[in-house]
Design a protein around this motif. Structure first.
Motif, PDB file in Angstrom:
ATOM      1  N   ASP A  94       0.602  -1.197   0.073  1.00  0.00           N
ATOM      2  CA  ASP A  94       0.286   0.002   0.215  1.00  0.00           C
ATOM      3  C   ASP A  94       0.908   1.524  -0.094  1.00  0.00           C
ATOM      4  O   ASP A  94       2.092   1.259   0.899  1.00  0.00           O
ATOM      5  CB  ASP A  94      -0.714  -0.026   1.437  1.00  0.00           C
ATOM      6  N   GLU A  95       0.460   2.251  -0.927  1.00  0.00           N
ATOM      7  CA  GLU A  95       2.037   3.388  -1.324  1.00  0.00           C
ATOM      8  C   GLU A  95       1.510   4.459  -0.092  1.00  0.00           C
ATOM      9  O   GLU A  95       2.185   4.882   0.151  1.00  0.00           O
ATOM     10  CB  GLU A  95       1.787   3.366  -2.716  1.00  0.00           C
ATOM     11  N   ASN A  96       0.360   4.220   0.242  1.00  0.00           N
ATOM     12  CA  ASN A  96      -0.241   5.696   1.584  1.00  0.00           C
ATOM     13  C   ASN A  96       0.549   4.751   2.557  1.00  0.00           C
ATOM     14  O   ASN A  96       0.605   5.652   3.486  1.00  0.00           O
ATOM     15  CB  ASN A  96      -1.593   5.364   1.472  1.00  0.00           C
ATOM     16  N   ILE A  97       0.346   4.043   3.228  1.00  0.00           N
ATOM     17  CA  ILE A  97       1.234   2.862   4.527  1.00  0.00           C
ATOM     18  C   ILE A  97       2.999   2.699   3.684  1.00  0.00           C
ATOM     19  O   ILE A  97       3.060   2.175   3.695  1.00  0.00           O
ATOM     20  CB  ILE A  97       0.855   1.836   4.532  1.00  0.00           C
ATOM     21  N   THR A  98       3.593   4.115   4.643  1.00  0.00           N
ATOM     22  CA  THR A  98       5.408   3.772   4.044  1.00  0.00           C
ATOM     23  C   THR A  98       6.048   2.547   5.504  1.00  0.00           C
ATOM     24  O   THR A  98       4.744   2.184   6.263  1.00  0.00           O
ATOM     25  CB  THR A  98       5.869   4.975   5.307  1.00  0.00           C
ATOM     26  N   HIS A  99       6.848   1.960   4.746  1.00  0.00           N
ATOM     27  CA  HIS A  99       7.161   0.647   5.647  1.00  0.00           C
ATOM     28  C   HIS A  99       8.713   1.652   5.367  1.00  0.00           C
ATOM     29  O   HIS A  99       9.408   1.817   5.279  1.00  0.00           O
ATOM     30  CB  HIS A  99       7.593  -0.199   4.242  1.00  0.00           C
ATOM     31  N   VAL A 100       9.078   1.514   7.222  1.00  0.00           N
ATOM     32  CA  VAL A 100      10.313   1.892   7.818  1.00  0.00           C
ATOM     33  C   VAL A 100      11.770   1.061   6.787  1.00  0.00           C
ATOM     34  O   VAL A 100      12.467   2.381   6.524  1.00  0.00           O
ATOM     35  CB  VAL A 100      11.015   1.006   9.148  1.00  0.00           C
ATOM     36  N   SER A 101      11.687   0.400   5.928  1.00  0.00           N
ATOM     37  CA  SER A 101      12.939  -0.185   4.685  1.00  0.00           C
ATOM     38  C   SER A 101      12.022   0.566   3.475  1.00  0.00           C
ATOM     39  O   SER A 101      13.632   0.401   2.653  1.00  0.00           O
ATOM     40  CB  SER A 101      13.270  -1.797   4.893  1.00  0.00           C
ATOM     41  N   GLY A 102      11.539   0.763   3.443  1.00  0.00           N
ATOM     42  CA  GLY A 102      11.154   1.695   2.015  1.00  0.00           C
ATOM     43  C   GLY A 102      10.320   0.659   0.817  1.00  0.00           C
ATOM     44  O   GLY A 102      10.828   0.865  -0.177  1.00  0.00           O
ATOM     45  N   LYS A 103       9.780  -0.966   1.585  1.00  0.00           N
ATOM     46  CA  LYS A 103       9.943  -1.656   0.778  1.00  0.00           C
ATOM     47  C   LYS A 103       9.065  -2.738   1.484  1.00  0.00           C
ATOM     48  O   LYS A 103       9.478  -2.769   2.566  1.00  0.00           O
ATOM     49  CB  LYS A 103      11.470  -2.511  -0.228  1.00  0.00           C
ATOM     50  N   VAL A 104       8.185  -3.682   1.172  1.00  0.00           N
ATOM     51  CA  VAL A 104       7.945  -4.568   1.821  1.00  0.00           C
ATOM     52  C   VAL A 104       8.751  -5.753   1.473  1.00  0.00           C
ATOM     53  O   VAL A 104       8.065  -6.501   0.106  1.00  0.00           O
ATOM     54  CB  VAL A 104       6.318  -4.597   0.832  1.00  0.00           C
TER      55      VAL A 104
ATOM     56  N   LEU B 261       4.967 -17.930  16.501  1.00  0.00           N
ATOM     57  CA  LEU B 261       3.374 -17.803  15.326  1.00  0.00           C
ATOM     58  C   LEU B 261       4.208 -16.440  14.432  1.00  0.00           C
ATOM     59  O   LEU B 261       3.864 -15.593  14.988  1.00  0.00           O
ATOM     60  CB  LEU B 261       2.475 -17.865  16.262  1.00  0.00           C
ATOM     61  N   TYR B 262       3.860 -16.849  13.005  1.00  0.00           N
ATOM     62  CA  TYR B 262       4.131 -16.285  12.060  1.00  0.00           C
ATOM     63  C   TYR B 262       2.180 -15.812  11.772  1.00  0.00           C
ATOM     64  O   TYR B 262       1.946 -16.454  11.244  1.00  0.00           O
ATOM     65  CB  TYR B 262       4.798 -16.178  10.687  1.00  0.00           C
ATOM     66  N   VAL B 263       2.105 -14.411  11.721  1.00  0.00           N
ATOM     67  CA  VAL B 263       1.141 -13.594  12.011  1.00  0.00           C
ATOM     68  C   VAL B 263       1.170 -12.858  10.077  1.00  0.00           C
ATOM     69  O   VAL B 263       1.626 -11.858  10.508  1.00  0.00           O
ATOM     70  CB  VAL B 263       0.779 -12.722  12.514  1.00  0.00           C
ATOM     71  N   ALA B 264       0.696 -13.406   8.679  1.00  0.00           N
ATOM     72  CA  ALA B 264       1.191 -12.864   8.075  1.00  0.00           C
ATOM     73  C   ALA B 264      -0.097 -11.706   7.726  1.00  0.00           C
ATOM     74  O   ALA B 264      -1.288 -11.851   7.859  1.00  0.00           O
ATOM     75  CB  ALA B 264       0.622 -13.942   6.331  1.00  0.00           C
ATOM     76  N   ASN B 265      -0.111 -10.259   7.952  1.00  0.00           N
ATOM     77  CA  ASN B 265      -1.071  -9.562   7.862  1.00  0.00           C
ATOM     78  C   ASN B 265      -0.997  -8.615   6.262  1.00  0.00           C
ATOM     79  O   ASN B 265       0.066  -8.398   5.673  1.00  0.00           O
ATOM     80  CB  ASN B 265      -0.835  -8.352   8.470  1.00  0.00           C
ATOM     81  N   VAL B 266      -2.302  -9.570   5.760  1.00  0.00           N
ATOM     82  CA  VAL B 266      -2.957  -8.808   4.602  1.00  0.00           C
ATOM     83  C   VAL B 266      -3.692  -7.868   3.745  1.00  0.00           C
ATOM     84  O   VAL B 266      -4.458  -7.214   4.893  1.00  0.00           O
ATOM     85  CB  VAL B 266      -3.203 -10.131   3.596  1.00  0.00           C
ATOM     86  N   GLY B 267      -3.599  -7.670   2.462  1.00  0.00           N
ATOM     87  CA  GLY B 267      -4.900  -6.504   2.459  1.00  0.00           C
ATOM     88  C   GLY B 267      -6.327  -6.847   2.203  1.00  0.00           C
ATOM     89  O   GLY B 267      -6.572  -8.351   1.831  1.00  0.00           O
ATOM     90  N   GLU B 268      -7.163  -6.242   2.708  1.00  0.00           N
ATOM     91  CA  GLU B 268      -9.033  -6.517   2.301  1.00  0.00           C
ATOM     92  C   GLU B 268      -9.069  -7.488   1.336  1.00  0.00           C
ATOM     93  O   GLU B 268      -9.782  -8.426   1.799  1.00  0.00           O
ATOM     94  CB  GLU B 268      -9.870  -5.420   2.153  1.00  0.00           C
TER      95      GLU B 268
END
Length: 287
Positions: free
Chosen positions: A30-40, A124-131
């Protein structure tokens, strides 16, 4: 923790008190939500956190290693056994392997447990995906990457959408069911997380039902009836006589305990009975 910040000693001390670690990983773009590393990049995110945990454990092991090594050189029997365990841990952690991925005997595991290592805790890894991905998470390449990574360390992965979970939390039960149906999913991410966490920790639930209330009790899988009864009150365990038991599914199908008895679904179990997930139990005891 942000990249380069480190987790911090205070945060790590809190983690040492838990039984398992749940790591939420961003898998949506999501281009509107930045990531600290600049990429997902979920694997990069995971490795940063896991490396912090490994380094903290390595510090713990090295401190203990130096003390035990001196005793082992003096042929102290207990020290020799522990030194072997510490040596395996030291080598594995230096290779950036978590303690839970290193093989030990049952006796050695007792020593490892006593060290309270962060990387020995189940993950336990929780993968957070888009709607738009929650109904078909397998199509998300980042989710696939997380699953492949988790497979190598025998960890579990579940998929949720945090934004949807926030919306669900504001709905009543009827609205929640309709919302989930519209999304094409059968249960909320929170429900999946609870079930996965229980499974990860080897926990299950049994029920007690009286005229005034129904209660759910959490127990460890493999517990026998008296120990499970002791969760309610120590008198129940000490004076245990028997457990009148029916499965939740059989009770719901019957409609009442009386009908369940008529159908032969209610059992009288003794001290050796291993309680099952979903059991509805009436304990008989005498003290």
């Amino acid at each position: 923790a942000s990249k380069g910040e480190g987790l911090g000693n205070q945060f790590l001390s809190h983690i040492r008190q838990v039984d398992a670690i749940c790591q939420v990983v961003r898998c949506f773009v999501d281009e509107n939500i930045t990531h600290v590393s600049g990429k997902v990049d979920p694997i990069d995110d995971i490795e940063i956190i896991n490396l912090e945990l490994i380094l903290a454990d390595l510090e713990t092991v090295n401190k203990r290693y130096q003390r035990v090594e001196k005793l082992a050189k003096q042929k102290d029997k207990d020290a020799l056994v522990e030194f072997e365990v510490l040596s395996k841990l030291k080598t594995g952690l230096e290779e950036e392997r978590p303690a839970r991925a290193i093989e030990f005997t049952d006796e050695q595991q007792k020593i490892v447990k006593g060290l309270h290592l962060l990387t020995s805790k189940p993950m336990l890894y929780v993968a957070n995906v888009g709607e738009d991905e929650v109904a078909d998470p397998e199509s998300n390449p980042n989710v696939q990457k997380v699953k492949e990574y988790a497979k190598n360390e025998d960890a579990e992965v579940i998929v949720i959408c945090a934004r949807i979970e926030e919306e669900i939390s504001e709905l009543d039960q009827e609205e929640k069911e309709m919302f989930l149906e519209e999304l094409g999913i059968t249960e909320s991410g929170l429900d999946k997380l609870i079930k996965a966490s229980y499974s990860l920790l080897g926990l299950a639930t049994y029920f007690t039902a009286g005229e005034q209330e129904v209660r759910a009790w959490t127990f460890r899988k493999g517990m026998k009836a008296p120990q499970a009864a002791g969760i309610i009150h120590s008198d129940f365990e000490r004076g245990f006589i028997r457990a009148e038991t029916v499965s939740y599914e059989d009770l719901v199908e019957a409609g009442s305990m009386g009908v369940a008895r008529e159908k032969g679904k209610v059992r009288l179990e003794g001290k050796e009975y291993i309680v099952k997930d979903g059991d509805v139990i009436h304990f008989r005891f005498n003290v």
